[in-house]
Write an enzyme that holds these catalytic residues in place. Structure first.
Site, mmCIF file in Angstrom:
data_model
loop_
_atom_site.group_PDB
_atom_site.id
_atom_site.type_symbol
_atom_site.label_atom_id
_atom_site.label_comp_id
_atom_site.label_asym_id
_atom_site.label_seq_id
_atom_site.Cartn_x
_atom_site.Cartn_y
_atom_site.Cartn_z
ATOM 1 N N SER A 155 2.356 -1.440 33.655
ATOM 2 C CA SER A 155 1.023 -1.823 34.127
ATOM 3 C C SER A 155 0.846 -3.334 34.216
ATOM 4 O O SER A 155 0.118 -3.820 35.084
ATOM 5 C CB SER A 155 -0.055 -1.221 33.227
ATOM 6 O OG SER A 155 0.181 -1.544 31.875
ATOM 7 N N HIS A 209 -2.211 -6.616 30.802
ATOM 8 C CA HIS A 209 -2.930 -6.430 32.063
ATOM 9 C C HIS A 209 -3.491 -7.757 32.567
ATOM 10 O O HIS A 209 -3.284 -8.142 33.727
ATOM 11 C CB HIS A 209 -4.081 -5.434 31.872
ATOM 12 C CG HIS A 209 -3.623 -4.049 31.593
ATOM 13 N ND1 HIS A 209 -4.501 -3.010 31.333
ATOM 14 C CD2 HIS A 209 -2.383 -3.499 31.532
ATOM 15 C CE1 HIS A 209 -3.827 -1.903 31.130
ATOM 16 N NE2 HIS A 209 -2.546 -2.173 31.236
#
Length: 241
Positions: A155, A209
């Site tokens: 991610s 992230h």
């Protein structure tokens, strides 16, 4: 009775005043915008290759017979601060391709396909590999600074590819036309949503992230896009004789 002298019938013409605006050269016409979606490939080779690599890394997790075997796989490949400081630097790379479960894998790969297709179209295949790896490594490095781990998943790199696409559209907004701007807004909304969820869920590595997204934004503004250096294809091609 009206005066019908030559002066009234044919009055003196008003002299034309020459101004600087009249003497200035006409401004050059702005070049036409590049249609971003035109020619985009629905099967981006590098993006699909990265997806396949992620699936291959997941095979040991999928084929594990019990939770203990799954845990052993995670401990061997995951991002763990203690192990990295002990010299296992390769964990910064392997952790990018390992996922906790099938839903984790499918969610990341679906997002990667969408943003990777746009990024590969704009920057070309090899710059896309560079973007994925650099942003993923940045996300992993910041993740190590924030918490000890273990941390798994692509991610951070996915957010990086997304950030790079956003940076590209912002940097070259006067040269590139995006037909449906809702796509970009939807991707940005997805990124913001994921970050907000990460603030409320301790199991989500939000540091990776945010770091990946910021690294991607910087690369999107700095890298030279391949799309802007190649000529726009003609609308119609001449038929063969």
């Amino acid at each position: 009775m009206a005066d019908d002298t030559p002066e009234t019938r044919y009055p003196e013409p008003t002299p034309l005043v020459i101004t600087e605006d009249m003497l200035a050269e006409p401004a050059a016409a702005a070049p036409p915008l590049i249609d971003f979606e035109r020619g985009m490939c629905w099967t981006p080779a590098i993006t699909l290759g990265i997806i396949v690599l992620n699936i291959c890394f997941f095979i040991p997790v999928f084929s594990a017979e019990n939770p203990q075997q799954v845990l052993e796989v995670f401990l061997k490949t995951g991002l763990i601060r203690e192990k990295v400081l002990a010299g296992e630097i390769w964990r910064l790379l392997t952790s990018m391709f390992m996922h906790v479960d099938l839903s984790h894998l499918l969610g990341n790969m679906a997002a990667l396909y969408i943003v990777g297709m746009a990024c590969e179209h704009a920057f070309g295949p090899w710059q896309t590999v560079l973007i994925f790896l650099l942003t993923g490594l940045c996300g992993g490095f910041v993740s190590l600074l924030v918490h000890p781990g273990p941390s798994l998943g692509a991610s951070g790199a996915v957010f990086g590819v997304l950030g790079c696409a956003v940076g590209f559209f912002w940097r070259h907004r006067r040269a590139v036309h995006l037909r449906d701007k809702r796509i970009g807004l939807a991707l940005l909304a997805w990124a913001v949503y994921q970050i907000v969820i990460g603030l409320t869920e301790p199991m989500i590595d939000n540091a990776a992230h945010v770091a990946g997204l910021l690294a991607g934004l910087v690369l999107g503004c700095l890298l030279r896009p391949r799309l802007l250096s190649r000529p726009e294809p003609p609308d119609t091609l001449p038929s063969a004789a």
